[in-house]
Scaffold this motif. Structure first.
Motif, PDB file in Angstrom:
ATOM      1  N   ASP A   3       0.831  -1.193   0.000  1.00  0.00           N
ATOM      2  CA  ASP A   3       0.000   0.000   0.000  1.00  0.00           C
ATOM      3  C   ASP A   3       0.870   1.248   0.000  1.00  0.00           C
ATOM      4  O   ASP A   3       1.842   1.337   0.736  1.00  0.00           O
ATOM      5  N   TRP A   4       0.500   2.210  -0.830  1.00  0.00           N
ATOM      6  CA  TRP A   4       1.137   3.520  -0.861  1.00  0.00           C
ATOM      7  C   TRP A   4       0.143   4.507  -0.273  1.00  0.00           C
ATOM      8  O   TRP A   4      -0.986   4.610  -0.749  1.00  0.00           O
ATOM      9  N   HIS A   5       0.568   5.240   0.731  1.00  0.00           N
ATOM     10  CA  HIS A   5      -0.326   6.194   1.396  1.00  0.00           C
ATOM     11  C   HIS A   5      -0.095   7.595   0.837  1.00  0.00           C
ATOM     12  O   HIS A   5       1.038   8.089   0.832  1.00  0.00           O
ATOM     13  N   VAL A   6      -1.189   8.192   0.369  1.00  0.00           N
ATOM     14  CA  VAL A   6      -1.155   9.532  -0.194  1.00  0.00           C
ATOM     15  C   VAL A   6      -1.975  10.437   0.719  1.00  0.00           C
ATOM     16  O   VAL A   6      -3.159  10.172   0.952  1.00  0.00           O
ATOM     17  N   GLY A  22      -8.639  10.353 -10.918  1.00  0.00           N
ATOM     18  CA  GLY A  22      -7.509  10.444 -11.834  1.00  0.00           C
ATOM     19  C   GLY A  22      -6.283   9.671 -11.381  1.00  0.00           C
ATOM     20  O   GLY A  22      -5.474   9.270 -12.203  1.00  0.00           O
ATOM     21  N   LEU A  23      -6.149   9.462 -10.095  1.00  0.00           N
ATOM     22  CA  LEU A  23      -4.965   8.768  -9.567  1.00  0.00           C
ATOM     23  C   LEU A  23      -5.120   7.255  -9.489  1.00  0.00           C
ATOM     24  O   LEU A  23      -4.135   6.547  -9.295  1.00  0.00           O
ATOM     25  N   ARG A  24      -6.318   6.758  -9.591  1.00  0.00           N
ATOM     26  CA  ARG A  24      -6.523   5.300  -9.523  1.00  0.00           C
ATOM     27  C   ARG A  24      -5.789   4.629 -10.671  1.00  0.00           C
ATOM     28  O   ARG A  24      -5.923   5.023 -11.822  1.00  0.00           O
ATOM     29  N   ARG A  25      -4.973   3.640 -10.335  1.00  0.00           N
ATOM     30  CA  ARG A  25      -4.206   2.924 -11.356  1.00  0.00           C
ATOM     31  C   ARG A  25      -4.327   1.429 -11.123  1.00  0.00           C
ATOM     32  O   ARG A  25      -4.265   0.965  -9.979  1.00  0.00           O
ATOM     33  N   GLU A  26      -4.450   0.699 -12.200  1.00  0.00           N
ATOM     34  CA  GLU A  26      -4.495  -0.754 -12.147  1.00  0.00           C
ATOM     35  C   GLU A  26      -3.193  -1.278 -11.549  1.00  0.00           C
ATOM     36  O   GLU A  26      -2.100  -0.869 -11.940  1.00  0.00           O
ATOM     37  N   GLY A  27      -3.307  -2.139 -10.546  1.00  0.00           N
ATOM     38  CA  GLY A  27      -2.142  -2.776  -9.957  1.00  0.00           C
ATOM     39  C   GLY A  27      -1.365  -1.929  -8.973  1.00  0.00           C
ATOM     40  O   GLY A  27      -0.322  -2.341  -8.497  1.00  0.00           O
ATOM     41  N   LEU A  28      -1.849  -0.732  -8.676  1.00  0.00           N
ATOM     42  CA  LEU A  28      -1.173   0.141  -7.725  1.00  0.00           C
ATOM     43  C   LEU A  28      -2.120   0.404  -6.565  1.00  0.00           C
ATOM     44  O   LEU A  28      -3.209   0.911  -6.749  1.00  0.00           O
ATOM     45  N   GLN A  29      -1.705  -0.001  -5.383  1.00  0.00           N
ATOM     46  CA  GLN A  29      -2.552   0.114  -4.195  1.00  0.00           C
ATOM     47  C   GLN A  29      -2.338   1.471  -3.534  1.00  0.00           C
ATOM     48  O   GLN A  29      -1.439   1.622  -2.715  1.00  0.00           O
ATOM     49  N   LEU A  30      -3.145   2.453  -3.911  1.00  0.00           N
ATOM     50  CA  LEU A  30      -3.057   3.773  -3.311  1.00  0.00           C
ATOM     51  C   LEU A  30      -4.132   3.913  -2.251  1.00  0.00           C
ATOM     52  O   LEU A  30      -5.300   3.650  -2.504  1.00  0.00           O
ATOM     53  N   PRO A  58      -1.299   6.914   9.128  1.00  0.00           N
ATOM     54  CA  PRO A  58      -0.008   6.342   8.731  1.00  0.00           C
ATOM     55  C   PRO A  58       0.839   7.382   8.000  1.00  0.00           C
ATOM     56  O   PRO A  58       0.307   8.286   7.352  1.00  0.00           O
ATOM     57  N   ARG A  59       2.131   7.254   8.151  1.00  0.00           N
ATOM     58  CA  ARG A  59       3.038   8.193   7.475  1.00  0.00           C
ATOM     59  C   ARG A  59       2.792   8.120   5.968  1.00  0.00           C
ATOM     60  O   ARG A  59       2.848   7.044   5.371  1.00  0.00           O
ATOM     61  N   PRO A  60       2.553   9.278   5.350  1.00  0.00           N
ATOM     62  CA  PRO A  60       2.307   9.249   3.898  1.00  0.00           C
ATOM     63  C   PRO A  60       3.595   9.023   3.110  1.00  0.00           C
ATOM     64  O   PRO A  60       4.678   9.445   3.534  1.00  0.00           O
ATOM     65  N   ASN A  61       3.457   8.361   1.971  1.00  0.00           N
ATOM     66  CA  ASN A  61       4.565   8.209   1.042  1.00  0.00           C
ATOM     67  C   ASN A  61       4.675   9.427   0.137  1.00  0.00           C
ATOM     68  O   ASN A  61       5.731   9.684  -0.438  1.00  0.00           O
ATOM     69  N   ASP A 134       2.857   7.824 -11.965  1.00  0.00           N
ATOM     70  CA  ASP A 134       3.896   7.023 -12.612  1.00  0.00           C
ATOM     71  C   ASP A 134       5.278   7.407 -12.086  1.00  0.00           C
ATOM     72  O   ASP A 134       6.096   6.541 -11.784  1.00  0.00           O
ATOM     73  N   TYR A 135       5.512   8.707 -11.983  1.00  0.00           N
ATOM     74  CA  TYR A 135       6.826   9.139 -11.521  1.00  0.00           C
ATOM     75  C   TYR A 135       7.063   8.753 -10.065  1.00  0.00           C
ATOM     76  O   TYR A 135       8.054   8.099  -9.746  1.00  0.00           O
ATOM     77  N   TRP A 136       6.181   9.168  -9.168  1.00  0.00           N
ATOM     78  CA  TRP A 136       6.443   8.992  -7.738  1.00  0.00           C
ATOM     79  C   TRP A 136       6.335   7.557  -7.254  1.00  0.00           C
ATOM     80  O   TRP A 136       6.996   7.177  -6.291  1.00  0.00           O
ATOM     81  N   PHE A 137       5.515   6.731  -7.901  1.00  0.00           N
ATOM     82  CA  PHE A 137       5.319   5.375  -7.392  1.00  0.00           C
ATOM     83  C   PHE A 137       5.882   4.281  -8.295  1.00  0.00           C
ATOM     84  O   PHE A 137       5.924   3.124  -7.894  1.00  0.00           O
ATOM     85  N   GLN A 138       6.326   4.635  -9.504  1.00  0.00           N
ATOM     86  CA  GLN A 138       6.878   3.604 -10.365  1.00  0.00           C
ATOM     87  C   GLN A 138       8.290   3.916 -10.861  1.00  0.00           C
ATOM     88  O   GLN A 138       9.011   3.022 -11.249  1.00  0.00           O
ATOM     89  N   THR A 139       8.694   5.178 -10.841  1.00  0.00           N
ATOM     90  CA  THR A 139      10.027   5.551 -11.308  1.00  0.00           C
ATOM     91  C   THR A 139      10.939   5.940 -10.153  1.00  0.00           C
ATOM     92  O   THR A 139      12.022   5.383 -10.007  1.00  0.00           O
ATOM     93  N   ALA A 140      10.493   6.875  -9.338  1.00  0.00           N
ATOM     94  CA  ALA A 140      11.312   7.362  -8.218  1.00  0.00           C
ATOM     95  C   ALA A 140      11.422   6.284  -7.139  1.00  0.00           C
ATOM     96  O   ALA A 140      10.530   5.446  -6.987  1.00  0.00           O
TER      97      ALA A 140
END
Length: 145
Positions: A3-6, A22-30, A58-61, A134-140
């Motif tokens: 899980d990624w906390h925003v 807009g932020l919902r992405r397949e396969g990414l647990q936000l 919880p501490r946000p990512n 994409d940048y913050w949760f898949q690249t960075a």
């Protein structure tokens, strides 16, 4: 990490709904947490008041921060976050309607990791948000909590 906390600090219900869609992405647990004011965001980040239970805060990512908030505004909140040794490693993306060059420069001087102007057109807005995710949760590579 599953899980990624925003933490979304935004007072507009419409902007929150559009952003979450807009932020919902397949396969990414936000997991979204919202604070409509800067003062509530401070309680969340410092786990005070109704957020004293760490399970509720919880501490946000990643923090998405609007500048124009009631009470403690986004500019002041950004300064608090980036001046705090425990919080400053959390990436803060300013997501606002302001394209004022003074706001942009001030936010970067204060340590904003990114500054995005909310496009009026939903299609452009959604594309910008997907690029952000994409940048913050898949690249960075983000620091561990």
């Amino acid at each position: 990490m599953s899980d990624w906390h925003v933490l979304f600090i935004e007072d507009s219900d419409e902007d929150v709904a559009a952003t979450v869609r807009g932020l919902r992405r397949e396969g990414l647990q936000l997991v979204f947490h919202r604070c409509p004011t800067g003062d509530e965001a401070l309680d969340y980040l410092y786990q005070r008041g109704r957020y004293a239970d760490s399970a509720k805060a919880p501490r946000p990512n990643l923090i998405l921060l609007d500048l124009n908030l009631p009470g403690t505004d986004g500019r002041a909140l950004l300064a608090v976050i980036k001046d705090d040794e425990d919080l400053k490693s959390i990436p803060v993306v300013v997501l606002t309607t302001s394209s004022n060059p003074k706001d942009i420069a001030a936010c970067y001087r204060r340590g904003a990791n990114s500054y995005q102007v909310k496009p009026v057109d939903y299609g452009h807005f959604k594309q910008a948000l997907q690029t952000t995710v994409d940048y913050w949760f898949q690249t960075a590579i983000l620091p561990n909590a």
